[in-house]
Design a protein around this motif. Structure first.
Motif, PDB file in Angstrom:
ATOM      1  N   ILE A  77      -5.639  -7.030 -12.286  1.00 32.46           N
ATOM      2  CA  ILE A  77      -6.622  -6.408 -11.403  1.00 32.46           C
ATOM      3  C   ILE A  77      -6.444  -4.896 -11.427  1.00 32.46           C
ATOM      4  N   GLN A  78      -7.517  -4.196 -11.090  1.00 34.33           N
ATOM      5  CA  GLN A  78      -7.483  -2.731 -11.058  1.00 34.33           C
ATOM      6  C   GLN A  78      -7.168  -2.249  -9.642  1.00 34.33           C
ATOM      7  N   VAL A  79      -6.417  -1.146  -9.579  1.00 38.19           N
ATOM      8  CA  VAL A  79      -6.047  -0.543  -8.292  1.00 38.19           C
ATOM      9  C   VAL A  79      -6.490   0.920  -8.304  1.00 38.19           C
ATOM     10  N   TYR A  80      -7.136   1.333  -7.197  1.00 38.72           N
ATOM     11  CA  TYR A  80      -7.592   2.718  -7.065  1.00 38.72           C
ATOM     12  C   TYR A  80      -6.621   3.470  -6.160  1.00 38.72           C
ATOM     13  N   ILE A  81      -6.115   4.594  -6.661  1.00 41.97           N
ATOM     14  CA  ILE A  81      -5.167   5.439  -5.927  1.00 41.97           C
ATOM     15  C   ILE A  81      -5.851   6.762  -5.582  1.00 41.97           C
ATOM     16  N   PHE A 110     -13.370  -3.137  -3.441  1.00 40.03           N
ATOM     17  CA  PHE A 110     -14.688  -2.560  -3.759  1.00 40.03           C
ATOM     18  C   PHE A 110     -14.955  -2.778  -5.246  1.00 40.03           C
ATOM     19  N   ARG A 111     -16.182  -2.521  -5.640  1.00 41.24           N
ATOM     20  CA  ARG A 111     -16.541  -2.613  -7.054  1.00 41.24           C
ATOM     21  C   ARG A 111     -16.886  -1.219  -7.567  1.00 41.24           C
ATOM     22  N   THR A 112     -16.388  -0.915  -8.757  1.00 41.83           N
ATOM     23  CA  THR A 112     -16.687   0.378  -9.371  1.00 41.83           C
ATOM     24  C   THR A 112     -18.137   0.388  -9.863  1.00 41.83           C
ATOM     25  N   LYS A 113     -18.568   1.526 -10.386  1.00 41.54           N
ATOM     26  CA  LYS A 113     -19.931   1.642 -10.910  1.00 41.54           C
ATOM     27  C   LYS A 113     -20.189   0.658 -12.050  1.00 41.54           C
ATOM     28  N   THR A 114     -19.099   0.287 -12.762  1.00 42.96           N
ATOM     29  CA  THR A 114     -19.254  -0.674 -13.854  1.00 42.96           C
ATOM     30  C   THR A 114     -19.122  -2.114 -13.359  1.00 42.96           C
ATOM     31  N   GLY A 115     -18.925  -2.278 -12.049  1.00 41.34           N
ATOM     32  CA  GLY A 115     -18.864  -3.614 -11.470  1.00 41.34           C
ATOM     33  C   GLY A 115     -17.492  -4.243 -11.456  1.00 41.34           C
ATOM     34  N   GLU A 116     -16.429  -3.480 -11.764  1.00 39.69           N
ATOM     35  CA  GLU A 116     -15.092  -4.070 -11.812  1.00 39.69           C
ATOM     36  C   GLU A 116     -14.488  -4.155 -10.415  1.00 39.69           C
ATOM     37  N   LEU A 117     -14.041  -5.352 -10.060  1.00 37.74           N
ATOM     38  CA  LEU A 117     -13.397  -5.557  -8.770  1.00 37.74           C
ATOM     39  C   LEU A 117     -12.101  -4.760  -8.717  1.00 37.74           C
TER      40      LEU A 117
END
Length: 485
Positions: A77-81, A110-117
């Motif tokens: 999964i992706q994590v936003y810092i 949240f979902r990024t502009k590319t739709g990645e959770l």
């Protein structure tokens, strides 16, 4: 050890933080989060916080913000810092972490502009600081020597390798389930034997100091398992390690896993049917198909499987008629034409088996049972009633590999003692793979072994076949390797 990582580790300690935390409890896996919210049509909860933990696989930094990719045992999964969302200390801890480190985060989705959770982190914790760089930005470890010697690194950077071993575990579970559902009892028998027996192989030798006696790592559990059938455990199996002091190649490792099973009131035809059912059931469950790929080979596991005598296989694949190998002299002449050096100790049956190995074995691509082996090379098998020079025995070949060996068990103690004696004679003549005389096993047979069939199957080779791995080293977590020195 990388100096820049060690310096960061020391900096964390100076901050009063432990770079190797004692514990970190997670409430869900990454897969749990993805399963519930990965669909773009699923509405995300605005205020609910989710936690995740795993190894950092990638970092993309943009000043005071960054995107991390983390992986746990279940997924990625992706994590936003963002600096503004973390405490000052937590953000400094983030700056001291590298690819390969283990972290724990907590935040909203949240979902990024590319739709990645993505998890928007409000809390950040370093769990384990790593002191070595991962190879090539985790895109894959290619050096074979390093992959086998440092399997932990191979598993980190090559996710498909981990999938092979997960499949291996599933295959072994399916095997156990199959046999227990058929009324078999699983047992464990000794790994160290005082005698060599149950197969033709050179053993590893060790010494028991307290008893001052020589022992052998077992080459097979066969003689112990048949003792249990004598004792009334009429359906018995063992799934465990064997050890054979032999060469190392794509199909052999000195330490390997086998299943052996014995079934009273059955014959070798029963076992062949059972193996067909076992392998096809597992392939269907694991691969969802009976059409499998093995290297460059396309293999059809659809039943029924071929059944040929050794002589029929030689005729079919070696273009040598059965008449050309009908007696010792003819078989010897046929072998010499194939540049087989016939040893003076070989009988007719041994020569035929050598011809079979040269002419037919590697051509058995789709499953084939080779049946009715010569008595000379089958010291524990029951002789055929129709031809005492042959035995009620089979070997299963797929993709040119032997996968299984089974037969009607010899239960005549007088006959068994005579065959053991021939093995002893061969051993005294220099054959290091011949069996020893096992007088206690003879005694067990004198108490009565009911009509019984038994078989063994190489688990490693079966896993190779069902995971499309053409080297046994790719299905062993820690294959045998020479010393690094």
């Amino acid at each position: 050890m990388e100096q820049h990582r060690l310096e960061k580790c020391n900096k964390l300690r100076e901050m009063g933080l432990n770079p190797y935390v004692n514990s970190h409890i997670i409430t869900s896996t990454i897969a749990n989060i993805l399963e519930k919210y990965s669909s773009s049509e699923t509405e995300l909860p605005e205020s609910e916080e989710f936690s995740a933990a795993g190894r950092i696989l990638a970092k993309r930094e943009f000043g005071k913000t960054a995107f991390l990719t983390i992986r746990d045992r279940s997924g990625i999964i992706q994590v936003y810092i963002k600096k503004a969302l973390l405490s000052e200390e937590e953000f400094e801890v983030y700056t001291l972490t590298d690819i390969g480190d283990f972290i724990g985060v907590k935040g909203t989705l949240f979902r990024t502009k590319t739709g990645e959770l993505t998890i928007r982190a409000f809390h950040y914790r370093l769990l384990t600081k790593t002191l070595r760089d991962l190879p090539e930005k985790f895109h894959g470890l290619k050096d074979v020597e390093t992959r086998y010697r440092q399997r932990y690194l191979d598993l980190i950077v090559n996710n498909d390798v981990k999938e092979v071993f997960i499949k291996r575990s599933q295959i072994i579970k399916e095997i156990r389930d199959f046999f227990t559902s058929c009324g078999f009892v699983e047992v464990e028998t000794p790994m160290m034997h005082s005698l060599v027996g149950g197969a033709a192989a050179k053993p590893f030798i060790t010494h028991h100091n307290a008893l001052d006696m020589q022992l052998y790592l077992r080459i097979a559990p066969e003689l112990y398992l048949k003792r249990l059938v004598v004792g009334g455990i009429e359906r018995v199996f063992e799934l465990n390690r064997n050890f054979r002091n032999e060469g190392v190649d794509t199909k052999h490792n000195p330490e390997f896993t086998m299943i052996e099973w014995y079934m009273a009131y059955a014959d070798y035809h029963t076992l062949m049917d059972m193996i067909e059912e076992l392998v096809t059931t597992i392939s269907q469950k694991i691969n969802n198909t009976l059409q499998i790929q093995f290297g460059d080979l396309n293999i059809d596991l659809q039943r029924p499987w071929a059944r040929l005598t050794m002589a029929e296989a030689i005729e079919k694949y070696g273009n040598i008629s059965q008449d050309e190998i009908a007696d010792y002299e003819k078989a010897k002449a046929a072998a010499e034409k194939l540049h087989i050096q016939v040893d003076s100790s070989w009988g007719h049956g041994k020569i035929i088996s050598e011809i079979f190995e040269i002419t037919a074995e590697e051509k058995l691509i789709n499953p084939a049972f080779i049946i009715d082996y010569p008595k000379e090379i089958s010291p524990l098998s029951k002789s055929k009633e129709s031809n005492p020079e042959l035995t009620d025995r089979f070997e299963l070949f797929i993709a040119g590999m032997e996968l299984s060996n089974g037969f009607n068990e010899l239960n005549d103690p007088v006959d068994q003692e005579e065959r053991f004696q021939k093995q002893v004679d061969s051993r005294n003549a220099g054959d290091e793979e011949a069996c020893m005389m096992d007088e206690d096993y003879i005694r067990a047979l004198e108490y009565g072994l009911p009509p019984t069939a038994g078989a063994g199957m190489g688990i490693d080779r079966l896993v190779m076949l069902l995971t499309n791995q053409v080297s046994i080293r790719d299905v062993l977590l820690f294959p045998y390797m020479r010393s690094e020195d």
